[in-house]
Design a protein around this motif. Structure first.
Motif, PDB file in Angstrom:
ATOM      1  N   GLY A  29      10.321  -9.009 -34.339  1.00  0.00           N
ATOM      2  CA  GLY A  29       9.324  -8.079 -34.846  1.00  0.00           C
ATOM      3  C   GLY A  29       8.046  -7.990 -34.036  1.00  0.00           C
ATOM      4  N   VAL A  30       8.043  -8.552 -32.834  1.00  0.00           N
ATOM      5  CA  VAL A  30       6.832  -8.542 -32.004  1.00  0.00           C
ATOM      6  C   VAL A  30       6.503  -7.122 -31.565  1.00  0.00           C
ATOM      7  CG1 VAL A  30       6.050  -9.127 -29.662  1.00  0.00           C
ATOM      8  CG2 VAL A  30       6.843 -10.922 -31.197  1.00  0.00           C
ATOM      9  N   MET A  31       5.217  -6.802 -31.559  1.00  0.00           N
ATOM     10  CA  MET A  31       4.737  -5.513 -31.046  1.00  0.00           C
ATOM     11  C   MET A  31       4.353  -5.747 -29.588  1.00  0.00           C
ATOM     12  SD  MET A  31       2.419  -4.393 -34.322  1.00  0.00           S
ATOM     13  CE  MET A  31       2.867  -2.701 -34.692  1.00  0.00           C
ATOM     14  N   SER A  32       5.282  -5.454 -28.694  1.00  0.00           N
ATOM     15  CA  SER A  32       5.109  -5.838 -27.292  1.00  0.00           C
ATOM     16  C   SER A  32       4.155  -4.931 -26.537  1.00  0.00           C
ATOM     17  CB  SER A  32       6.467  -5.874 -26.586  1.00  0.00           C
ATOM     18  OG  SER A  32       7.203  -4.704 -26.841  1.00  0.00           O
ATOM     19  N   CYS A  33       3.888  -3.753 -27.056  1.00  0.00           N
ATOM     20  CA  CYS A  33       2.921  -2.861 -26.394  1.00  0.00           C
ATOM     21  C   CYS A  33       1.811  -2.547 -27.378  1.00  0.00           C
ATOM     22  CB  CYS A  33       3.621  -1.604 -25.882  1.00  0.00           C
ATOM     23  SG  CYS A  33       2.606  -0.633 -24.732  1.00  0.00           S
ATOM     24  N   ASN A  34       1.607  -1.295 -27.716  1.00  0.00           N
ATOM     25  CA  ASN A  34       0.513  -0.927 -28.611  1.00  0.00           C
ATOM     26  C   ASN A  34       0.764  -1.459 -30.020  1.00  0.00           C
ATOM     27  OD1 ASN A  34      -1.602   0.273 -29.911  1.00  0.00           O
ATOM     28  ND2 ASN A  34      -1.062   2.368 -29.393  1.00  0.00           N
ATOM     29  N   PRO A  35      -0.180  -2.191 -30.603  1.00  0.00           N
ATOM     30  CA  PRO A  35       0.019  -2.666 -31.976  1.00  0.00           C
ATOM     31  C   PRO A  35      -0.274  -1.573 -33.004  1.00  0.00           C
ATOM     32  CG  PRO A  35      -2.063  -3.480 -31.142  1.00  0.00           C
ATOM     33  CD  PRO A  35      -1.416  -2.741 -30.011  1.00  0.00           C
ATOM     34  N   ALA A  36       0.465  -0.487 -32.916  1.00  0.00           N
ATOM     35  CA  ALA A  36       0.274   0.641 -33.837  1.00  0.00           C
ATOM     36  C   ALA A  36       1.632   1.172 -34.249  1.00  0.00           C
ATOM     37  CB  ALA A  36      -0.548   1.747 -33.184  1.00  0.00           C
ATOM     38  N   ILE A  37       1.684   1.713 -35.444  1.00  0.00           N
ATOM     39  CA  ILE A  37       2.896   2.306 -35.998  1.00  0.00           C
ATOM     40  C   ILE A  37       2.580   3.740 -36.408  1.00  0.00           C
ATOM     41  CG2 ILE A  37       4.556   2.251 -37.910  1.00  0.00           C
ATOM     42  CD1 ILE A  37       5.049   0.012 -35.966  1.00  0.00           C
ATOM     43  N   GLY A  38       3.488   4.651 -36.080  1.00  0.00           N
ATOM     44  CA  GLY A  38       3.351   6.033 -36.520  1.00  0.00           C
ATOM     45  C   GLY A  38       2.675   6.917 -35.493  1.00  0.00           C
ATOM     46  N   GLY A  39       2.138   8.031 -35.959  1.00  0.00           N
ATOM     47  CA  GLY A  39       1.582   9.060 -35.097  1.00  0.00           C
ATOM     48  C   GLY A  39       2.288  10.375 -35.366  1.00  0.00           C
ATOM     49  N   LEU A  40       2.027  11.376 -34.534  1.00  0.00           N
ATOM     50  CA  LEU A  40       2.648  12.688 -34.709  1.00  0.00           C
ATOM     51  C   LEU A  40       4.159  12.568 -34.530  1.00  0.00           C
ATOM     52  CD1 LEU A  40       0.068  14.861 -32.761  1.00  0.00           C
ATOM     53  CD2 LEU A  40       0.127  14.318 -35.207  1.00  0.00           C
ATOM     54  N   ALA A  41       4.921  13.014 -35.509  1.00  0.00           N
ATOM     55  CA  ALA A  41       6.390  12.932 -35.549  1.00  0.00           C
ATOM     56  C   ALA A  41       6.873  11.500 -35.742  1.00  0.00           C
ATOM     57  CB  ALA A  41       7.028  13.546 -34.303  1.00  0.00           C
ATOM     58  N   LYS A  42       6.261  10.530 -35.069  1.00  0.00           N
ATOM     59  CA  LYS A  42       6.638   9.139 -35.249  1.00  0.00           C
ATOM     60  C   LYS A  42       6.330   8.663 -36.671  1.00  0.00           C
ATOM     61  CE  LYS A  42       5.894   7.659 -30.443  1.00  0.00           C
ATOM     62  NZ  LYS A  42       6.866   6.585 -30.226  1.00  0.00           N
ATOM     63  N   GLY A  43       5.185   9.108 -37.214  1.00  0.00           N
ATOM     64  CA  GLY A  43       4.848   8.745 -38.579  1.00  0.00           C
ATOM     65  C   GLY A  43       5.848   9.300 -39.574  1.00  0.00           C
TER      66      GLY A  43
END
Length: 615
Positions: free
Chosen positions: A42-56
């Motif tokens: 479950g490590v966030m290896s790059c940006n520690p963010a979830i979601g965004g346009l379409a991704k959310g």
């Protein structure tokens, strides 16, 4: 090693792997989650963010199907923001900055809470395939010992670790993530089975020490107040931890000059890296080269955790040498004395060209072998998790001899992604955008539960708690709709008020409160869904009519044994494309590059002839 029999094996503990394991556990299947290092699950290896346009939207869909990403985000989010609020609900996307340490810890705790999931440390060295081309298990190695595990289905979610190679200037280091070894044997095993592999790249920016940044001199960026949760299960104690603010800085002409002067030392431009990177999340080198007229780019300084002083520099992903990164960072406003805690780098890795899977995530070459995540040429936690939940569901169904399931382009962004992967060969890491979804008025973040929770219930991934919440949601929407249809505000019908320009969800909540419906005015998603359905009623009806009109062609299956070479008059390009991609439906066939309407006419006639002969 486990002694009880296992239903499925999942290789990799990233965002695809954990969703596959969670889905399997929800379905009551026993599974092994095999990972190089269990502490990195479950490590966030790059940006520690979830979601965004379409991704959310995809995170909401994963949640609606019973996945864990939304709940983990709500438990660890430190800044929530709905993007694109100046536009309509079809293109708005929820995003959350997460505490990366808390996020990984929460995911690990969730996985550990399920007795159906056994976590096993190790690297997969070999896939075991029966003579009839079905998978029977894998051999893994750990601490110089080899063990063979058996199961009827295997899900591969290797991320950036297959022959991963990290680049920083002229320096190259084997690995899929800083400080972690690459997975070497699996690429050779896949190649020996006849899979066509490709090579892609991704990158990450430097991290800075917050106490060395002139934080207060920079423009702040705040989250929403109140924030909107991702998960339908989040009912109280939200947000769960203290919220933070980000800051904005920028590049300048001096930084761009320094980058141009050192392009010969950048792996992407020196020839050291030949594979393609993500065009829509480019490195700062790419930005400077591609946008010559721009003398500045925004950089978002985002705190990574309450537990550390690390700041993520969103906007300057780079693989330039360290001395150039020093120049870039120290020339940014507010960062002249900033200490770089981790320098940016690029990762080059193997992937399996995804025309070799179908929309169920199962490979066409080996029955029972499923692929999910960056191994299919995608980028992003959300894309990986969306594939993971589909692969997990279908791996269990395959192990139980049940028909495999898919999501259509009209069902979910996840369905759009799976269809795109099997009809197009990615030349760069695939990223989801609202523009990829032709039915985005229907595929909104607010109505994910309506679209997918009944499917999850049917497939066994939705538990009683989520189902009860969904049923209450439907009752609330019905009650809101009745109130809208029958009520007036100051002698004006509410149905007319909600169609006025700039009328918002908050306005609807206020109107319902004034009408003595306080119990209907507190649920953000039911209100948003009811309002969007009314405001876009005409467009939605036309979109649903078009979906219905195309449904016969879209879902008409192409038999697995159908021979495209036998179609008389078919152009050579179309014959080659159809044979290579082997689409499973006419809809997929029609979206292949190299197949035109005339080719489709010949294909339809040939399929009818084939069906008459085989009846």
């Amino acid at each position: 090693m486990p002694t009880p029999p296992l239903d499925i094996l999942i290789i990799g503990g990233g965002h695809a792997g954990v969703e596959a394991a969670w889905a399997a556990a929800n379905m009551g299947a026993r599974c092994a989650l095999i990972t190089l290092d269990p502490s990195k699950i479950g490590v966030m290896s790059c940006n520690p963010a979830i979601g965004g346009l379409a991704k959310g939207q995809m995170v909401r869909e994963i949640d609606a199907l019973g996945g864990l990403m939304g709940a983990a985000t709500d438990a660890t989010g430190i800044m929530f923001k709905m993007l694109n609020t100046s536009k309509g609900p079809a293109v708005q996307g929820p995003r959350a900055q997460c505490d990366k340490h808390a996020y990984a810890r929460t995911v690990q705790q969730l996985i550990a809470s399920r007795p159906e999931i056994i976590v096993i440390p190790g690297a997969v060295e070999q896939l075991h395939i029966a003579p009839d081309r079905r998978i029977t298990g894998v051999t893994i190695s750990h601490n110089n010992q080899s063990t063979t595990l058996h199961a009827r289905a295997v899900v591969l979610t290797t991320g950036t670790f297959m022959r991963g190679l990290m680049h920083q200037g002229e320096t190259q280091t084997a690995g899929g993530r800083v400080g972690e070894a690459a997975a070497v044997g699996i690429s050779a095993s896949l190649t020996s089975l006849g899979f066509e592999l490709g090579r892609l790249k991704t990158g990450t920016p430097p991290r800075l020490k917050r106490s060395t940044i002139d934080w207060l001199s920079l423009e702040p960026q705040h989250g929403d107040n109140p924030p909107t949760p991702f998960s339908d299960l989040t009912r109280a104690n939200f947000p769960a931890i203290a919220q933070v603010e980000c800051r904005i800085t920028r590049t300048n002409s001096a930084i761009h000059d320094a980058i141009r002067a050192n392009l010969h030392r950048a792996p992407m431009y020196s020839g050291q890296i030949e594979s393609a990177g993500p065009r829509y999340c480019p490195s700062i080198e790419d930005k400077v080269v591609r946008f010559k007229d721009r003398d500045s780019h925004h950089i978002f300084l985002e705190p990574e955790s309450h537990e550390s002083d690390w700041i993520y520099c969103n906007g300057i992903s780079t693989s330039l040498p360290r001395d150039v990164q020093d120049t870039i960072v120290h020339a940014m406003p507010g960062c002249d004395r900033a200490e770089i805690l981790q320098y940016g780098y690029a990762v080059e890795y193997d992937m399996v060209r995804p025309h070799q899977i179908d929309a169920t995530a199962m490979t066409k070459l080996v029955a029972g072998l499923f692929l999910a995540g960056q191994i299919n040429g995608t980028s992003g936690y959300e894309e990986a998790a969306g594939q993971g939940i589909i692969a997990g569901i279908n791996a269990v169904r395959h192990a139980r001899d049940l028909p495999l399931v898919t999501l259509g382009r009209e069902d979910a962004y996840i369905g759009v992604m799976m269809d795109d992967l099997v009809t197009k060969t990615p030349v760069e890491p695939y990223r989801m955008f609202t523009s990829r979804a032709e039915h985005r008025l229907i595929l909104r973040a607010d109505n994910s539960a309506d679209r997918l929770t009944p499917k999850g219930r049917e497939w066994g991934t939705v538990n009683d708690e989520r189902w009860n919440i969904y049923q209450q949601r439907r009752a609330d929407i019905d009650a809101i709709n009745r109130a809208v249809d029958t009520s007036k505000i100051n002698n004006q019908p509410l149905i007319d008020r909600i169609k006025q320009p700039n009328y918002t969800t908050n306005d609807l909540a206020s109107d319902l409160m004034s009408l003595s419906f306080p119990h209907l005015a507190t649920g953000h998603c039911p209100l948003a869904t009811s309002l969007a359905d009314r405001q876009y009623d005409g467009y939605i009806k036309r979109q649903r009519a078009e979906i219905k009109r195309q449904a016969d062609m879209e879902h008409k299956s192409i038999p697995a044994d159908f021979t495209f070479e036998s179609i008389l008059g078919l152009r050579a390009e179309a014959r080659h494309t159809l044979t290579r991609f082997r689409p499973t439906t006419l809809g997929q066939a029609g979206r292949l590059e190299g197949v035109n309407p005339a080719d489709m006419t010949l294909l339809v006639v040939a399929l009818e002839r084939h069906r008459r002969i085989t009846r």
